[in-house]
Design a protein around this motif. Structure first.
Motif, mmCIF file in Angstrom:
data_model
loop_
_atom_site.group_PDB
_atom_site.id
_atom_site.type_symbol
_atom_site.label_atom_id
_atom_site.label_comp_id
_atom_site.label_asym_id
_atom_site.label_seq_id
_atom_site.Cartn_x
_atom_site.Cartn_y
_atom_site.Cartn_z
ATOM 1 N N ARG A 136 30.714 58.704 44.811
ATOM 2 C CA ARG A 136 30.970 57.209 45.795
ATOM 3 C C ARG A 136 32.249 56.313 44.566
ATOM 4 N NH1 ARG A 136 30.024 56.897 51.451
ATOM 5 N NH2 ARG A 136 31.883 54.985 51.264
ATOM 6 N N LYS A 137 32.166 57.670 43.389
ATOM 7 C CA LYS A 137 32.930 56.885 42.528
ATOM 8 C C LYS A 137 34.087 55.359 42.938
ATOM 9 C CE LYS A 137 30.460 57.681 38.881
ATOM 10 N NZ LYS A 137 29.568 57.954 38.491
ATOM 11 N N SER A 138 34.460 54.412 41.750
ATOM 12 C CA SER A 138 35.560 53.595 42.350
ATOM 13 C C SER A 138 37.028 54.289 42.606
ATOM 14 C CB SER A 138 35.587 52.654 42.154
ATOM 15 O OG SER A 138 36.541 51.436 42.616
ATOM 16 N N TYR A 139 37.674 53.823 43.167
ATOM 17 C CA TYR A 139 39.085 54.405 43.602
ATOM 18 C C TYR A 139 39.354 55.975 43.770
ATOM 19 C CZ TYR A 139 40.318 50.541 40.483
ATOM 20 O OH TYR A 139 40.362 48.885 40.125
ATOM 21 N N ALA A 140 38.575 56.472 43.737
ATOM 22 C CA ALA A 140 38.146 57.966 44.161
ATOM 23 C C ALA A 140 38.278 58.534 45.645
ATOM 24 C CB ALA A 140 36.848 58.507 43.361
ATOM 25 N N SER A 141 37.747 58.069 46.438
ATOM 26 C CA SER A 141 38.105 58.077 47.849
ATOM 27 C C SER A 141 39.271 57.719 48.521
ATOM 28 C CB SER A 141 36.999 58.259 48.903
ATOM 29 O OG SER A 141 35.863 58.493 48.177
ATOM 30 N N TYR A 142 39.907 58.729 49.688
ATOM 31 C CA TYR A 142 40.897 58.314 50.599
ATOM 32 C C TYR A 142 41.239 58.236 52.234
ATOM 33 C CZ TYR A 142 42.577 58.393 45.568
ATOM 34 O OH TYR A 142 42.937 57.545 44.831
ATOM 35 N N ALA A 143 41.677 58.144 52.583
ATOM 36 C CA ALA A 143 41.663 58.662 54.047
ATOM 37 C C ALA A 143 43.242 58.342 55.044
ATOM 38 C CB ALA A 143 40.990 58.250 54.943
ATOM 39 N N SER A 144 43.824 58.798 55.260
ATOM 40 C CA SER A 144 45.063 58.192 55.326
ATOM 41 C C SER A 144 45.753 58.145 57.172
ATOM 42 C CB SER A 144 46.551 59.003 55.045
ATOM 43 O OG SER A 144 46.232 60.401 55.604
ATOM 44 N N PHE A 145 46.619 56.469 58.070
ATOM 45 C CA PHE A 145 47.023 57.099 58.905
ATOM 46 C C PHE A 145 48.585 56.268 59.506
ATOM 47 C CE2 PHE A 145 45.550 52.897 57.869
ATOM 48 C CZ PHE A 145 46.471 52.094 58.455
ATOM 49 N N GLN A 146 49.121 56.738 59.969
ATOM 50 C CA GLN A 146 50.234 56.263 59.990
ATOM 51 C C GLN A 146 50.457 54.763 61.224
ATOM 52 O OE1 GLN A 146 52.579 59.364 61.570
ATOM 53 N NE2 GLN A 146 51.947 61.100 59.490
ATOM 54 N N ASP A 147 51.657 54.166 61.494
ATOM 55 C CA ASP A 147 51.183 53.399 62.438
ATOM 56 C C ASP A 147 52.605 54.171 63.521
ATOM 57 O OD1 ASP A 147 54.831 53.094 61.572
ATOM 58 O OD2 ASP A 147 54.623 50.584 60.408
ATOM 59 N N PRO A 148 52.858 53.128 64.285
ATOM 60 C CA PRO A 148 53.427 54.431 65.205
ATOM 61 C C PRO A 148 54.646 54.860 64.851
ATOM 62 C CG PRO A 148 53.224 52.040 66.988
ATOM 63 C CD PRO A 148 52.593 52.503 64.499
ATOM 64 N N ASP A 149 56.020 54.144 64.285
ATOM 65 C CA ASP A 149 56.568 54.177 63.404
ATOM 66 C C ASP A 149 56.610 56.255 62.438
ATOM 67 O OD1 ASP A 149 59.277 53.446 64.674
ATOM 68 O OD2 ASP A 149 57.629 51.547 64.435
ATOM 69 N N GLY A 150 55.371 56.203 61.874
ATOM 70 C CA GLY A 150 55.445 56.747 61.170
ATOM 71 C C GLY A 150 55.527 56.445 59.538
ATOM 72 N N ASN A 151 54.939 55.495 59.062
ATOM 73 C CA ASN A 151 54.987 54.597 57.972
ATOM 74 C C ASN A 151 53.639 54.565 57.866
ATOM 75 O OD1 ASN A 151 57.618 52.758 57.876
ATOM 76 N ND2 ASN A 151 56.748 52.066 59.255
ATOM 77 N N VAL A 152 53.138 55.818 56.197
ATOM 78 C CA VAL A 152 52.400 56.171 55.861
ATOM 79 C C VAL A 152 51.378 55.002 54.990
ATOM 80 C CG1 VAL A 152 51.282 57.941 54.834
ATOM 81 C CG2 VAL A 152 53.229 58.510 56.279
ATOM 82 N N TRP A 153 49.830 54.823 55.257
ATOM 83 C CA TRP A 153 49.127 53.529 54.853
ATOM 84 C C TRP A 153 47.947 54.477 54.501
ATOM 85 C CZ3 TRP A 153 49.736 49.110 53.959
ATOM 86 C CH2 TRP A 153 50.953 47.875 55.100
ATOM 87 N N MET A 154 47.745 54.246 53.382
ATOM 88 C CA MET A 154 46.196 55.480 51.973
ATOM 89 C C MET A 154 45.376 53.993 52.393
ATOM 90 S SD MET A 154 45.665 58.493 51.615
ATOM 91 C CE MET A 154 47.459 58.847 51.376
ATOM 92 N N LEU A 155 44.506 54.743 52.570
ATOM 93 C CA LEU A 155 43.116 53.428 52.473
ATOM 94 C C LEU A 155 42.245 54.179 51.503
ATOM 95 C CD1 LEU A 155 40.761 53.611 55.819
ATOM 96 C CD2 LEU A 155 42.710 51.788 55.075
ATOM 97 N N GLN A 156 41.925 53.478 50.298
ATOM 98 C CA GLN A 156 41.058 53.787 49.010
ATOM 99 C C GLN A 156 40.582 52.916 49.005
ATOM 100 O OE1 GLN A 156 43.498 53.321 45.146
ATOM 101 N NE2 GLN A 156 42.535 54.356 44.111
#
Length: 188
Positions: A136-156
């Motif tokens: 669980r190092k900082s800056y090292a884990s991610y997950a992604s999702f999209q809005d209804p139009d397909g714009n991609v967001w990344m959780l970090q």
């Protein structure tokens, strides 16, 4: 014609002092402004502004909870194709809890992953590993999702901020990240 541009002093980048700047806003291209507004408000984002102008011009400013930066969606704002935004990162302190919250809000979100290289995630998923960073190092884990139009967001997940000068034995960050930070610092 005479050159009327102001003369720029020739200082080295290290010698000159940078003016402070703050990233505040990004326009996210969408097709349906109301659908987008509803989606982002469902995430818990505040609607700071919903302006309807002439000829279908629309400006909706939304701000994630706890953020100093906002997005704008609407119509007549950009010539970028709806759904073309990539690389937008939302910083969270607990990626597991945030992913669970988004799932409960009906958001389709990918599984959590990390990049074993420890610097930043690769675009090529063959370099990635499932689950959060094992330590669980900082800056090292991610997950992604999209809005209804397909714009991609990344959780970090960031639990400790990387300061400009860190000690070699710092334990909040991956060893690979610390090695690169120290290498860059030595070049400066």
């Amino acid at each position: 014609m005479a050159n009327t541009s102001p003369e720029i002093p020739h200082e080295s980048a290290a010698a000159s002092k940078a003016l402070e700047m703050s990233f505040e806003l990004s326009v996210v291209p969408v097709k349906d402004a109301d659908r987008s507004k509803n989606f982002y408000q469902n995430l818990g984002w505040a609607c700071d502004l919903d302006y309807k102008g002439a000829n279908g011009y629309r400006v909706i400013q939304l701000t994630p909870a706890g953020s100093r930066s906002s997005i704008i969606v609407g119509s007549g704002l950009t010539d970028a194709a709806p759904g073309s935004a990539r690389g937008m990162h939302l910083i969270v302190s607990d990626i597991v809890a945030t992913r669970k919250d988004l799932l409960q809000r009906g958001v389709i979100i990918g599984e959590i992953f990390y990049d074993p290289t420890g610097i930043f995630h690769h675009a090529d998923s063959s370099y990635l590993a499932s689950g959060p960073n094992p330590e669980r190092k900082s800056y090292a884990s991610y997950a992604s999702f999209q809005d209804p139009d397909g714009n991609v967001w990344m959780l970090q997940e960031i639990t400790a901020r990387l300061p400009p000068h860190t000690e070699a034995d710092e334990t909040h960050f991956t060893p690979q990240l610390m090695e690169e930070v120290h290498r860059e610092f030595q070049r400066a």
